[in-house]
Design an enzyme around this catalytic site. Structure first.
Site, mmCIF file in Angstrom:
data_model
loop_
_atom_site.group_PDB
_atom_site.id
_atom_site.type_symbol
_atom_site.label_atom_id
_atom_site.label_comp_id
_atom_site.label_asym_id
_atom_site.label_seq_id
_atom_site.Cartn_x
_atom_site.Cartn_y
_atom_site.Cartn_z
ATOM 1 N N THR A 209 0.815 -1.212 0.000
ATOM 2 C CA THR A 209 0.000 0.000 0.000
ATOM 3 C C THR A 209 0.853 1.269 0.000
ATOM 4 O OG1 THR A 209 -0.090 0.226 2.399
ATOM 5 C CG2 THR A 209 -1.735 -1.224 1.397
ATOM 6 N N CYS A 210 0.190 2.415 -0.217
ATOM 7 C CA CYS A 210 0.863 3.709 -0.254
ATOM 8 C C CYS A 210 0.972 4.303 1.144
ATOM 9 C CB CYS A 210 0.092 4.671 -1.148
ATOM 10 S SG CYS A 210 -0.020 4.088 -2.824
ATOM 11 N N ASP A 211 1.254 3.480 2.129
ATOM 12 C CA ASP A 211 1.312 3.932 3.512
ATOM 13 C C ASP A 211 2.736 3.689 4.005
ATOM 14 O OD1 ASP A 211 -0.812 3.893 6.277
ATOM 15 O OD2 ASP A 211 1.335 3.526 6.448
ATOM 16 N N ASN B 131 -6.816 1.131 1.082
ATOM 17 C CA ASN B 131 -6.140 1.477 -0.170
ATOM 18 C C ASN B 131 -6.620 0.588 -1.336
ATOM 19 O OD1 ASN B 131 -2.567 2.317 -0.682
ATOM 20 N ND2 ASN B 131 -4.418 3.308 -1.349
#
Ligand SMILES: *Cc1c(COP(=O)(O)O)cnc(C)c1O
EC number: 4.1.1.17
Length: 371
Positions: A313-315, A356
Site C-alpha cells: 500500500t501507499c502507507d 487502499n
C-alpha cells in the site's frame, strides 16, 4: 472466507490436520485442563467446528464472535465472554444468547454483568507480575491482585457465581516462569477468598503459549509441565485448570502464499522487496517487528542477502521488516512466489476491510474437519 480463485495471491492456506494435532498435543501436555480456544486468533468456521467436536471451550470477545460460534453449533454454555471491555447492551445480548460465563477486571463492568446477566459465573482478570511477552498487552487489562480479591468478594455479594482468578501473561510468551508467577499470585487470591468462605472452582491461566517463528520457542510439553507443577503446588486437586490459547492452537496451521511485486535498490542503499501482502492485509503482527516470520521462496538455493520487506500500500508504515535481519535470495524478482510460514494466527482476522483498495486476506481451508 470464500474459496475464490485457488491461485489468487495473497492467500492464507490453513491445514485442519494441524489444528487437530495441536489440540491433541496440548491435551497431552495438560491432560486435566479445560482448553478454551481464543476465537480472535483465527475465527474460521471450519476450525471452530473441529475444535467444538474435540471438546474445546471458546473465549469470545464480542457479539460477532458469539454469533459466529453459535452458527457453528457451539453450545453457549461452553463460551466465556472474556473481554473485560463490554457495553451493557452486549452483556444483555450475550446473556439472551445463552452465555453464562464472563470475565471482568473493573467494578463497573462487574456491576453491569450483575445487572444484565444475573447469576452468571465470573472470572476476575488481574495483572500478573510476569515478565513481558513478545507481543505484550502492557497494562490495558487486569486489576491489581488485591483488587481482584475484593472484586470477587463483591461478585459473590452481587449474587454472581465466582469461578476464580484469571491472568494472561501476554501473547507469544517465551518465558515459562511467567505462568509460575501468575499461578502463585492466583493461589494467593484463592487463599484470601477461602478466608471469606468463597471457594475457587477454577483458575484461568490464560493464553500466551508461544510457537516457533524465526526464533525457536519452548515446546508445549515443557510449558505444560511448568504450568501443571505450579498449579499442583498452589491449588488443591479439585480446582480446575483452564487454559485459553489462541496462537498455540492455530499459529503453525497456516501458510500465506504471496508474491513479489517489485524489487529496488533504494536511495538508502538498501534492497527493498515489496510483496502483495503487508501490514493491512494480514501481517499486522509485524507491527514493531514483534513477530519475525520465516519466508520461503523457490530460489532459496541461490545466494542470500539482507532485504527490507514492505507491503503493497501507499502507507509509509506498511513495512514488515527494516530492523530485523531478513535474508532473501539476491535473484528474487517481480512475480516470484513467496511463502510466509506459521501465519495461521492473527493474520486474516486482523486484515482491514479494504485499505487502499487491497481486499482482506482470503482463507482457503484444506484437510478434513472430521476424522
Ligand atoms: C487473545 C486472547 C487469548 C489468546 O492469546 P494467545 O496469546 O493467542 O494464546 C486468550 N485470552 C484472551 C482474553 C485473549 O484476549
Amino acid at each position: 472466507m470464500t474459496n475464490r480463485n485457488l491461485l489468487e495471491s495473497p492467500r492464507l492456506v490453513i491445514d485442519l490436520h494441524r489444528v487437530r494435532a495441536n489440540y491433541q498435543a496440548l491435551r497431552a501436555a495438560l491432560p486435566a485442563a479445560r482448553i478454551r480456544f481464543a476465537v480472535k486468533a483465527s475465527p474460521v468456521p471450519e476450525i471452530i467446528r473441529l475444535l467444538n467436536d474435540e471438546g474445546a471451550e471458546f473465549d469470545v470477545a464480542s457479539i460477532g464472535e458469539i454469533e459466529l460460534c453459535i452458527a457453528q453449533g457451539v453450545d453457549p454454555a461452553v463460551m466465556c465472554y472474556g473481554n473485560p471491555i463490554k457495553k451493557a447492551a452486549h452483556i444483555a445480548a450475550a446473556r439472551a444468547a445463552g452465555v453464562r460465563r464472563y470475565a471482568f477486571d473493573t467494578e463497573d463492568d462487574l456491576a453491569r454483568i450483575a445487572e444484565h446477566a444475573p447469576g452468571a459465573e465470573v472470572e476476575c482478570r488481574f495483572l500478573s507480575s510476569a515478565p513481558q511477552s513478545q507481543t505484550p498487552f502492557g497494562t490495558k487489562f487486569g486489576c491489581d491482585p488485591g483488587e481482584a480479591k475484593r472484586l470477587l468478594v463483591r461478585a459473590r455479594d452481587l449474587g454472581l457465581r465466582v469461578a476464580g482468578p484469571y491472568f494472561h501473561v501476554g501473547s507469544q510468551q517465551t518465558d515459562p516462569i511467567a505462568w509460575r508467577i501468575g499461578i502463585e499470585q492466583a493461589g494467593a487470591i484463592a487463599e484470601a477468598l477461602a478466608v471469606k468462605d468463597i471457594p475457587v472452582p477454577s483458575v484461568n491461566v490464560g493464553g500466551g503459549l508461544p510457537i516457533s517463528y524465526a526464533d525457536a520457542a519452548p515446546e508445549l510439553s515443557e510449558l505444560g509441565a511448568v504450568i501443571a507443577e505450579a498449579f499442583a503446588t498452589h491449588f488443591p486437586e479439585h480446582t480446575e485448570l483452564v487454559v485459553e490459547p489462541g496462537r498455540a492452537l492455530v499459529g503453525n496451521t497456516g501458510v500465506i502464499h504471496a508474491e513479489v511485486v517489485n524489487v529496488r535498490q533504494a536511495p538508502d542503499g538498501r534492497r527493498w522487496i515489496y510483496l502483495d501482502i503487508g501490514r493491512y492485509n494480514g501481517m499486522a503482527e509485524t507491527e514493531n517487528e514483534y513477530i519475525a516470520y520465516r519466508f520461503e521462496t523457490d530460489r532459496d538455493d541461490d545466494p542470500m542477502d539482507e532485504a527490507v520487506v514492505a507491503g503493497p500500500t501507499c502507507d509509509g508504515d506498511d513495512v514488515l521488516y527494516q530492523r530485523t535481519r531478513v535474508l532473501l535470495p539476491t535473484t528474487l524478482r517481480a512475480g516470484d512466489p513467496v511463502r510466509i510460514l506459521d501465519t495461521g494466527a492473527y493474520t486474516a482476522s486482523y486484515s482491514s476491510v479494504s485499505f487502499n483498495g487491497f481486499p482482506p486476506l482470503t482463507v482457503h481451508v484444506i484437510g478434513a474437519e472430521r476424522e
